[in-house]
Design a protein around this motif. Structure first.
Motif, PDB file in Angstrom:
ATOM      1  N   THR A  31      57.222 -54.551  12.525  1.00  0.00           N
ATOM      2  CA  THR A  31      57.645 -55.871  12.480  1.00  0.00           C
ATOM      3  C   THR A  31      57.401 -56.412  10.997  1.00  0.00           C
ATOM      4  O   THR A  31      57.906 -57.510  10.888  1.00  0.00           O
ATOM      5  CB  THR A  31      57.117 -56.691  13.415  1.00  0.00           C
ATOM      6  OG1 THR A  31      55.444 -56.489  13.434  1.00  0.00           O
ATOM      7  CG2 THR A  31      57.257 -56.245  14.898  1.00  0.00           C
ATOM      8  N   ALA A  32      56.430 -55.771  10.308  1.00  0.00           N
ATOM      9  CA  ALA A  32      56.393 -56.492   8.896  1.00  0.00           C
ATOM     10  C   ALA A  32      55.843 -55.428   8.135  1.00  0.00           C
ATOM     11  O   ALA A  32      55.161 -54.407   8.551  1.00  0.00           O
ATOM     12  CB  ALA A  32      55.245 -57.418   9.005  1.00  0.00           C
ATOM     13  N   ALA A  33      56.227 -55.334   6.787  1.00  0.00           N
ATOM     14  CA  ALA A  33      55.659 -54.291   5.844  1.00  0.00           C
ATOM     15  C   ALA A  33      55.308 -55.227   4.574  1.00  0.00           C
ATOM     16  O   ALA A  33      56.176 -56.024   4.096  1.00  0.00           O
ATOM     17  CB  ALA A  33      56.850 -53.397   5.506  1.00  0.00           C
ATOM     18  N   THR A  34      54.221 -55.189   3.846  1.00  0.00           N
ATOM     19  CA  THR A  34      53.831 -56.062   2.827  1.00  0.00           C
ATOM     20  C   THR A  34      53.529 -55.298   1.485  1.00  0.00           C
ATOM     21  O   THR A  34      53.377 -53.904   1.398  1.00  0.00           O
ATOM     22  CB  THR A  34      52.767 -56.876   3.240  1.00  0.00           C
ATOM     23  OG1 THR A  34      51.463 -55.990   3.156  1.00  0.00           O
ATOM     24  CG2 THR A  34      52.931 -57.445   4.442  1.00  0.00           C
ATOM     25  N   ALA A  35      53.609 -56.006   0.289  1.00  0.00           N
ATOM     26  CA  ALA A  35      53.233 -55.354  -0.852  1.00  0.00           C
ATOM     27  C   ALA A  35      52.598 -56.390  -1.788  1.00  0.00           C
ATOM     28  O   ALA A  35      52.930 -57.542  -1.446  1.00  0.00           O
ATOM     29  CB  ALA A  35      54.516 -54.516  -1.313  1.00  0.00           C
ATOM     30  N   TYR A  36      52.414 -55.765  -2.946  1.00  0.00           N
ATOM     31  CA  TYR A  36      51.820 -56.914  -4.037  1.00  0.00           C
ATOM     32  C   TYR A  36      53.247 -57.066  -5.129  1.00  0.00           C
ATOM     33  O   TYR A  36      53.979 -58.099  -4.971  1.00  0.00           O
ATOM     34  CB  TYR A  36      50.778 -56.514  -4.711  1.00  0.00           C
ATOM     35  CG  TYR A  36      49.471 -56.660  -3.693  1.00  0.00           C
ATOM     36  CD1 TYR A  36      48.944 -57.921  -3.410  1.00  0.00           C
ATOM     37  CD2 TYR A  36      48.953 -55.669  -2.947  1.00  0.00           C
ATOM     38  CE1 TYR A  36      47.859 -58.227  -2.658  1.00  0.00           C
ATOM     39  CE2 TYR A  36      47.839 -55.828  -2.145  1.00  0.00           C
ATOM     40  CZ  TYR A  36      47.395 -57.114  -1.913  1.00  0.00           C
ATOM     41  OH  TYR A  36      45.993 -57.540  -1.114  1.00  0.00           O
ATOM     42  N   GLU A  37      53.118 -56.400  -5.984  1.00  0.00           N
ATOM     43  CA  GLU A  37      54.298 -56.361  -7.053  1.00  0.00           C
ATOM     44  C   GLU A  37      55.529 -56.096  -6.463  1.00  0.00           C
ATOM     45  O   GLU A  37      56.483 -56.837  -7.056  1.00  0.00           O
ATOM     46  CB  GLU A  37      53.868 -55.289  -8.257  1.00  0.00           C
ATOM     47  CG  GLU A  37      52.717 -55.552  -8.819  1.00  0.00           C
ATOM     48  CD  GLU A  37      52.186 -54.764  -9.992  1.00  0.00           C
ATOM     49  OE1 GLU A  37      52.983 -53.632 -10.241  1.00  0.00           O
ATOM     50  OE2 GLU A  37      51.265 -54.713 -10.752  1.00  0.00           O
ATOM     51  N   GLN A  38      55.669 -55.319  -5.375  1.00  0.00           N
ATOM     52  CA  GLN A  38      57.089 -55.015  -5.101  1.00  0.00           C
ATOM     53  C   GLN A  38      57.470 -55.996  -4.210  1.00  0.00           C
ATOM     54  O   GLN A  38      58.518 -55.843  -3.313  1.00  0.00           O
ATOM     55  CB  GLN A  38      56.891 -53.563  -4.356  1.00  0.00           C
ATOM     56  CG  GLN A  38      56.696 -52.594  -5.180  1.00  0.00           C
ATOM     57  CD  GLN A  38      57.592 -52.165  -6.402  1.00  0.00           C
ATOM     58  OE1 GLN A  38      58.684 -52.759  -6.612  1.00  0.00           O
ATOM     59  NE2 GLN A  38      57.400 -50.914  -6.935  1.00  0.00           N
ATOM     60  N   ALA A  39      56.779 -57.061  -3.584  1.00  0.00           N
ATOM     61  CA  ALA A  39      57.131 -58.063  -2.612  1.00  0.00           C
ATOM     62  C   ALA A  39      58.507 -58.601  -2.994  1.00  0.00           C
ATOM     63  O   ALA A  39      58.683 -58.893  -4.056  1.00  0.00           O
ATOM     64  CB  ALA A  39      56.054 -59.115  -2.530  1.00  0.00           C
ATOM     65  N   GLY A  40      59.161 -58.854  -2.003  1.00  0.00           N
ATOM     66  CA  GLY A  40      60.577 -59.319  -2.085  1.00  0.00           C
ATOM     67  C   GLY A  40      61.654 -58.359  -2.134  1.00  0.00           C
ATOM     68  O   GLY A  40      62.872 -58.705  -2.037  1.00  0.00           O
ATOM     69  N   LYS A  41      61.343 -56.988  -2.392  1.00  0.00           N
ATOM     70  CA  LYS A  41      62.456 -56.012  -2.429  1.00  0.00           C
ATOM     71  C   LYS A  41      62.645 -55.511  -1.001  1.00  0.00           C
ATOM     72  O   LYS A  41      61.939 -55.570  -0.156  1.00  0.00           O
ATOM     73  CB  LYS A  41      61.889 -54.763  -3.393  1.00  0.00           C
ATOM     74  CG  LYS A  41      61.709 -55.286  -4.952  1.00  0.00           C
ATOM     75  CD  LYS A  41      61.492 -54.236  -5.490  1.00  0.00           C
ATOM     76  CE  LYS A  41      61.221 -54.421  -7.379  1.00  0.00           C
ATOM     77  NZ  LYS A  41      60.865 -53.092  -7.827  1.00  0.00           N
TER      78      LYS A  41
END
Length: 337
Positions: A31-41
């Protein structure tokens, strides 16, 4: 709709491998996958191999993004899980792929990692005696380290059976480059790694503390080696016997420990472990021998460092925590050539 899971640190190698396994899991829904620098992609931009999850957009790594899941996988750099885990709801189950909660000894943490000691969670190696039951009753599980699981599986039964001295363990283990993470590092460039073997962190690798803790070894000398391959670990563990011991005796100890285990395979006599044979699987392949000169016992162990050494192990632990069959969604067979 299955049980809902979220993955923090989804842009890295381990996080991507967790997502690959979850994409084929019949009981778990991402239901969710998160990141730091790659967030929004889009996930497909970061992990083009994940075709069925390609349109999932990576969110920023926040409590709000993760808190709605039944279980959260934390695939973050060492030292970054504790602060985030402390803010997640108590009812949210967590499997941490980092090192933050593996060690029960604060002094060992200070010696090998440094920084603030966050405490310990239930250790996530189900094949250790009694550990599967502890994992089943836990809400917080500390996944194993990659070198650690390959070495512990080879070593722990020998010490438990009393056939190996615990105070003089020598480990030489070679790992693929994905074990160093996805961040760009000059020494991991293809032109630097190809055609080369190089040791690193000699006598000071952080997984030594974990290996000692889980195997009951008193002293471990470990030499990690960077190998020119993307994934896989081959660990060679040698120990002094407590008495004259034949290779078949060692094999019988391993068979007794793992005969009913779905993911740990003691190979037929004469067949050696290969990292390629475990590629893409959650399996570990073991073989035993005895050095004809020194009499030392030798166990070789092969795993996929992103499988049994990270993501596969994490999904196995999640299955146990969530009350599912622990083999669900996990490949036992490797991919070769």
């Amino acid at each position: 709709m299955g049980l809902q899971v979220a993955v923090a640190g989804a842009s890295g190698y381990a996080g991507g491998e967790v997502l690959r396994l979850l994409a084929g899991h019949p009981e778990l829904e991402v239901t969710a996958a998160t990141a730091y620098e790659q967030a929004g992609k889009r996930l497909g931009e970061v992990h083009p191999q994940l075709v069925t999850l390609a349109e999932l957009v990576l969110q920023e790594t926040t409590v709000d993004a993760l808190a709605g899941a039944d279980l959260v996988f934390l695939a973050l750099p060492h030292g970054q899980s504790a602060a985030l885990a402390a803010k997640l709801p108590e009812q949210t189950a967590i499997v941490d792929l980092g090192a933050d909660f593996r060690l029960t000894d604060a002094a060992a943490w200070a010696r090998y990692y440094g920084g603030t000691y966050a405490g310990s969670w239930t250790y996530g190696l189900p094949e250790l005696p009694g550990q599967r039951q502890l994992i089943a009753g836990a809400k917080r599980v500390a996944n194993t380290g990659c070198y650690a699981v390959a070495s512990i599986l080879a070593l722990a039964p020998l010490i438990a059976a009393g056939i190996a001295e615990p105070d003089d363990v020598v480990i030489v283990a070679a790992s693929g480059t994905s074990g160093a993470g996805r961040s760009a590092k000059p020494h991991l460039l293809g032109s630097e790694v190809m055609g080369d073997l190089s040791p690193y962190k000699i006598g000071a690798h952080q997984h030594v503390a974990e290996i000692k803790q889980a195997s009951k070894a008193a002293s471990v000398s470990m030499t990690p080696v960077l190998a020119p391959m993307p994934r896989g670990i081959l660990s060679t563990v040698t120990v002094k016997p407590t008495k004259t011991t034949k290779a078949q005796d060692v094999r019988e100890v391993l068979q007794a420990a793992y005969g009913d285990e779905p993911f740990v395979h003691v190979l037929p006599e004469g067949q050696m472990p290969h990292t390629a044979a475990t590629f893409g699987s959650n399996s570990a392949h073991l073989q035993a021998g005895v050095d004809i000169d020194s009499g030392r016992l030798i166990v070789t162990s092969a795993i996929d460092n992103l499988g049994k050494g990270a993501a596969g192990q994490a999904v196995q632990n999640a299955n146990i925590v969530l009350g599912l069959d622990e083999t669900t969604g996990l490949p036992i067979n490797g991919v070769a050539p």
